[in-house]
Design a protein around this motif. Sequence first.
Motif, mmCIF file in Angstrom:
data_model
loop_
_atom_site.group_PDB
_atom_site.id
_atom_site.type_symbol
_atom_site.label_atom_id
_atom_site.label_comp_id
_atom_site.label_asym_id
_atom_site.label_seq_id
_atom_site.Cartn_x
_atom_site.Cartn_y
_atom_site.Cartn_z
ATOM 1 N N UNK A 116 2.780 -0.791 22.921
ATOM 2 C CA UNK A 116 2.232 -1.363 24.396
ATOM 3 C C UNK A 116 2.344 -2.227 24.721
ATOM 4 N N UNK A 117 2.722 -3.763 23.442
ATOM 5 C CA UNK A 117 3.359 -4.656 24.378
ATOM 6 C C UNK A 117 4.137 -4.460 24.952
ATOM 7 N N UNK A 118 5.403 -3.893 25.046
ATOM 8 C CA UNK A 118 6.877 -3.785 25.153
ATOM 9 C C UNK A 118 6.377 -3.255 26.983
ATOM 10 N N UNK A 119 5.535 -2.893 27.511
ATOM 11 C CA UNK A 119 5.188 -1.528 28.429
ATOM 12 C C UNK A 119 5.135 -2.783 29.072
ATOM 13 N N UNK A 120 3.395 -3.525 28.788
ATOM 14 C CA UNK A 120 2.964 -5.023 29.459
ATOM 15 C C UNK A 120 4.817 -5.500 30.138
ATOM 16 N N UNK A 121 5.519 -5.457 29.265
ATOM 17 C CA UNK A 121 6.199 -6.007 29.178
ATOM 18 C C UNK A 121 7.264 -5.844 30.429
ATOM 19 N N UNK A 122 7.608 -4.037 30.437
ATOM 20 C CA UNK A 122 8.872 -3.756 31.507
ATOM 21 C C UNK A 122 7.337 -4.106 32.568
ATOM 22 N N UNK A 123 6.369 -3.974 32.729
ATOM 23 C CA UNK A 123 5.281 -2.983 34.359
ATOM 24 C C UNK A 123 5.595 -5.089 34.989
ATOM 25 N N UNK A 182 15.386 -17.420 37.939
ATOM 26 C CA UNK A 182 15.938 -17.110 39.377
ATOM 27 C C UNK A 182 16.631 -17.021 40.206
ATOM 28 N N UNK A 183 18.316 -17.717 39.622
ATOM 29 C CA UNK A 183 18.923 -17.670 40.075
ATOM 30 C C UNK A 183 20.234 -16.333 39.204
ATOM 31 N N UNK A 184 19.667 -15.671 38.800
ATOM 32 C CA UNK A 184 20.836 -14.327 38.009
ATOM 33 C C UNK A 184 19.661 -12.985 38.109
ATOM 34 N N UNK A 185 19.892 -12.076 38.575
ATOM 35 C CA UNK A 185 19.472 -10.378 38.849
ATOM 36 C C UNK A 185 18.914 -10.529 37.600
ATOM 37 N N UNK A 186 19.043 -11.018 36.034
ATOM 38 C CA UNK A 186 18.521 -9.783 35.377
ATOM 39 C C UNK A 186 17.617 -11.243 33.920
ATOM 40 N N UNK A 187 17.321 -12.172 35.040
ATOM 41 C CA UNK A 187 16.822 -13.439 34.789
ATOM 42 C C UNK A 187 15.506 -12.922 34.390
ATOM 43 N N UNK A 188 14.531 -12.740 35.842
ATOM 44 C CA UNK A 188 13.231 -12.314 36.058
ATOM 45 C C UNK A 188 13.012 -11.541 34.064
ATOM 46 N N UNK A 189 13.704 -10.437 34.271
ATOM 47 C CA UNK A 189 13.248 -8.890 33.344
ATOM 48 C C UNK A 189 13.357 -9.617 32.112
ATOM 49 N N UNK A 190 13.708 -10.292 31.395
ATOM 50 C CA UNK A 190 14.337 -11.275 30.148
ATOM 51 C C UNK A 190 13.103 -12.239 29.936
ATOM 52 N N UNK A 191 12.781 -13.072 31.620
ATOM 53 C CA UNK A 191 11.556 -13.229 31.101
ATOM 54 C C UNK A 191 10.268 -13.214 31.507
ATOM 55 N N UNK A 192 9.870 -12.229 31.875
ATOM 56 C CA UNK A 192 9.010 -11.403 32.070
ATOM 57 C C UNK A 192 8.394 -10.973 30.953
ATOM 58 N N UNK A 193 9.942 -10.093 29.928
ATOM 59 C CA UNK A 193 9.133 -9.537 28.672
ATOM 60 C C UNK A 193 8.592 -11.038 27.875
ATOM 61 N N UNK A 242 4.882 4.787 27.514
ATOM 62 C CA UNK A 242 5.724 3.672 27.208
ATOM 63 C C UNK A 242 7.053 3.862 28.419
ATOM 64 N N UNK A 243 7.071 5.383 28.022
ATOM 65 C CA UNK A 243 8.222 6.360 28.683
ATOM 66 C C UNK A 243 8.372 6.200 30.054
ATOM 67 N N UNK A 244 7.444 6.390 29.658
ATOM 68 C CA UNK A 244 7.064 6.497 32.022
ATOM 69 C C UNK A 244 7.069 5.172 32.579
ATOM 70 N N UNK A 245 6.749 3.948 32.243
ATOM 71 C CA UNK A 245 7.170 2.946 32.624
ATOM 72 C C UNK A 245 8.101 2.767 32.343
ATOM 73 N N UNK A 246 9.109 3.109 31.135
ATOM 74 C CA UNK A 246 10.111 2.515 31.015
ATOM 75 C C UNK A 246 11.296 3.466 32.364
#
Lengths: 336, 266, 238, 298
Positions: free
Chosen positions: A37-44, A271-282, A177-181
């Motif tokens: 569940x937490x990982x799903x939140x993180x991905x969202x 914020x100056x990287x593409x993947x930064x926000x993803x890592x940051x959000x999770x 989870x798979x749906x969100x992934x």
Amino acid sequence: MPTARTGPSFLWLLAGGVPVVVVLAVLPPFIGVYQTQQLTYGLAFAIAALGFNLLLGYTGLLSFGHSAYFGAGAYAVAFIIQRLHVHSLELCILGAMLGAMLVSALFGYACVRHTRIFFGILTLALSQVLYSLALKFFWVTGGTDGLRASWNGLTLLGGLIDFKGSGAYRRFVVSYYYYVLGLFVVAVLIMWVIVHSPFGKALQAIRDNETRAGFVGIRVRRYRWIAFIISGLFTGLAGALWVPLNGLTTPEVLYWPFSGEIVFMTVLGGFRTFFGPIIGAVTFNYLKVYAVASSQYWQLVLGTVLVVLVMLLPAGIVGTLGQLANKLRPKQLQQG
Amino acid sequence: MAILQTIELKRYFGDTRAVDNVNLSVNEGEFVSLVGPNGAGKTSLINVITAHLKAGSGKILFQGRDITDLSVTERVRLGIARSFQLVNVFDDLSAFDNVALAIFSREGKTAHLSALAHRDHAVIAEADDILSQFGLAAKRDDNARDLSQGERKLLDVALAYALKPKLLFLDEPTSGVSTRNKAAIMDTIASVVRGRGITAVIVEHDMDVVFKYSDRIVVMAQGTVMAQGTPDEIRSNEQVAMALLGTSGPAAFDQHSLPQSGPQKG
Amino acid sequence: MLEVKAIDTYRGSAHILNGVSLEVGSEEVVCLVGRNGAGKTTTIESIMGFLPVSGGDIVFNGESIARLPPHERARRGIGFSPEDCGVFPELSVDENLMIGRWLGEEIVRKRGELRRDPQDQAFAVFPEVRSLLARQGLHLSGGQRKMVAVARAMMLSPTLLLLDEAFEGLAPVVVNRFTEAVLKIKTLGVSILMAESHVAAAARIGDRLYAIDRGEIIFHGPPQAALSDERVVRALRG
Amino acid sequence: MEILIVQILNSIFQAASLFLLAAGLSLIYGVMRIVNLAHGNFYAFGAYVSAWTVGAAVALAASRGINLGVAGQLVLLPLGALAVAALGAIVEPTLLRPLYRRPEEYILLITFGLLMVLEDVIRLVFGGTPLTAGSIMDAMGSIPIGGLLYPAYNLVVVGVGVVAAIGLWLFVYRTRFGVILRATSQDRRMAAALGLNVGRVYIQAFAIGCFLAGLGGAVVVPAQAAVLGMGVDALVQAFVVIVIGGLGSLEGALVGALIVSAVRTAGVQFFAEIELAVLYLIAVAVLLWRPTGLFGRA
């Protein structure tokens, strides 16, 4: 013509991304329902931050009102489920995207006339219009109680998957989870293409030098507006995906401190990287969950982390790792 | 035939008459130099013509069409491009991306969201070609901010050039560049621009450069055009010599003779 | 009284000054000439402390000031009139001058020169400014703005005055007025370092002259010698 | 008629506190170009400190058989403002100054972090229950306006607001320090070249701005309890005020506060449902019409 590096190649993205997605895909059985569940939140949230960063990182506009588009998506889904009795999540998401697009097109049109701090304040003020409307129009929005959006009536993939019978909740969490992934992967790919498209380059040019962007023929305001709408769409999608998991949406997600959290995630990752926000959000999601669980003073903990991060890691997690890698590289060359 | 015409163009800043009743005409294919002392209004004039500044009054005609009320981007789309006195490029983009962006914009491709910029081989080839014409091929993947001053100036010009303009304004393309590199840069710019037959208006202080490359020289002072003519006509114009060098006589332009008499700053 | 010793200055990543050295003696008018972008303003701003110097030293009255913040340099008696004049647009001329005078009075007190009134000195240089006191900085013409900027710097009761492009954009008549003013300031016992892009104007007014090109001093000597130095003339012309 | 007068008084009462809050925000922005997201929480902090001080002092005095009286309690009220000013004087040099050379996003984020921290510090120190200095309100009683009774304390706040507006104007436009503040806000380099210690001016400006926020909170607290979350709400209102009035303008803060309070008072009466939304929409309309607000300059 020798084709030197002109941008990260698609293969490179696949090489890096596929293993991560594979790991994410095999995780659920090992980590249990709660962590899934937490990982799903993180991905969202990652989708939201990805959208937000199209404005901050690529266009140079700091929005303090992205709660509006997240909230628009969330409320649209809850409204469609509860009031229109629609069960197909795809239809809900479609409605949510439409809602988020409407709101961001409208707000964006007003906001992109401004830059810098005025842009920030205007986005904030506009997002609060939505917040106060959500509070007051309780017959539509449920007021402070918010709107419920229960998972057990939902169907995924046009009715292929539904959640009835025993162990339904567990099944819901895992399949959701798979749906969100899946949607996350699609969102990342789309955003990756956008920022590497000529349009994405134009946005970066506007970020770097608005004046000169005009002098190479780019319609600065229009491009900002389009970026704003795309950004709002991504964040709206995130809001839509968040609702079934959370079970309900309240005006909290429209309140401006939530916009602050989206900014926080993005800057945390870089914020100056593409993947930064993803890592940051999770990361942020876990930080917040554990801060809330471990102390009633979670804002104190999070706030302190934010202050320290801004002071010590201005480039964010991914940005700082990138800098470290750059520093190490010449040394290795010298040693080798 | 005149590609550009300004009619009684004015732009004041308070008491300062930056552009004062300028009637300028530029013919197709010409290489025109705009000269004059600091503060004569050369950059202001270019700013007004390229919509960087609003005109106070007067008209600007481009290919016979009134463009006075058009925006920057609209004028760019008609084929007016410019470089800047103080380098004005995209600092966080690579030299290649700078030039490629101009090409994408020219071709209307910046509206494409779903194509990958680095897969557009036609644009890549053209951008690389332009970079090498300007001697920047080796710096292709360096961020603009990391280039030397001279390279940045060249990139600034390359950006404007990549738009394939019909009319190109170059505002002091060699200012801030070391003397050693200046001639080379001017040669590069002149050969590229002339090679394409682009109409160019250049602001330049170096009279050697001006005399060498110009078809026509326009002299500005205090916001007005005080003289214009061929290099030979300007060389022998006493009034111009006074305004430019604070001294008189055609000898003023001879690099080995020196101003002797008192100055008149203006 | 001022010694700039081989300073290096960067603006962002751009290396602007490369080992610039110059001296200003007491009651001397020294001109720093060069083309746009040669490094004149950067030199002045390094002396005033707006840009950090990465190498070399700046010594004022025997004390190294290279690491001092700008306001401490002002307090040691360095007056400054920048290229854009720096007149506070939304303050009246009176208020503009007031800020200088507060520090000037403090400096005068510290030096024990009780009879000297900084205000009198400023108005002695530009009596015209008296009639502008009630005006807002915003509503001054270019020439008036220059006058206010110089008068305000004189309010500090400085021993060294830094003038950046004092003659830029002035009508010929006003140029003469400014030439007088500079000479007047000199008679008040104030040294002047002025950055000037017009070599002939500088030659008329300066006791000594430095020419700067691409961040390096290429000439140093009497002004007339500069006019006959081929390198200087070439550098200034192109 | 009486109702109208009471409504007008109510609106000015609200405007007084809002003006103090917004004037502080605007002053800090005007001088330092910082938008302080924690400003509302400074306001809340001031309210809590004042309420707590008054409450504690009244209790302490009562336990010794002393009656502090109205004057004694009123004197204690500004302590909250002083505490916030002190906090500001610590925050500026330690947290904000190191970031002036970085893009402005970072300062905004630091102040957002500060907002979160302060939110919980208030909870940690003062607990979750609302605090009020209602004893002042009670002690001062009411005065009749026509046939209606109006709390006398509200009139004190109106008075404070008027005095603060005039005093602040005199301070900024008629004092030496005001000249220094304005000069620094217009051209900090030139201010430094004239011997002004810009670093010190920044601390002072920030502390004064915080003081105003704290005072805004302090004057409210006898009439309305200090509650958790009040800072976050207050900030958005202050934003609306300065968006309408113009960022960095004192006159703008005043006019903006009056407009916002008037709209809110009228809103409660006539369009309670959408009162806040109307307010934001007014702010947006102003920004579209005049991008820098009624009194703002770019």
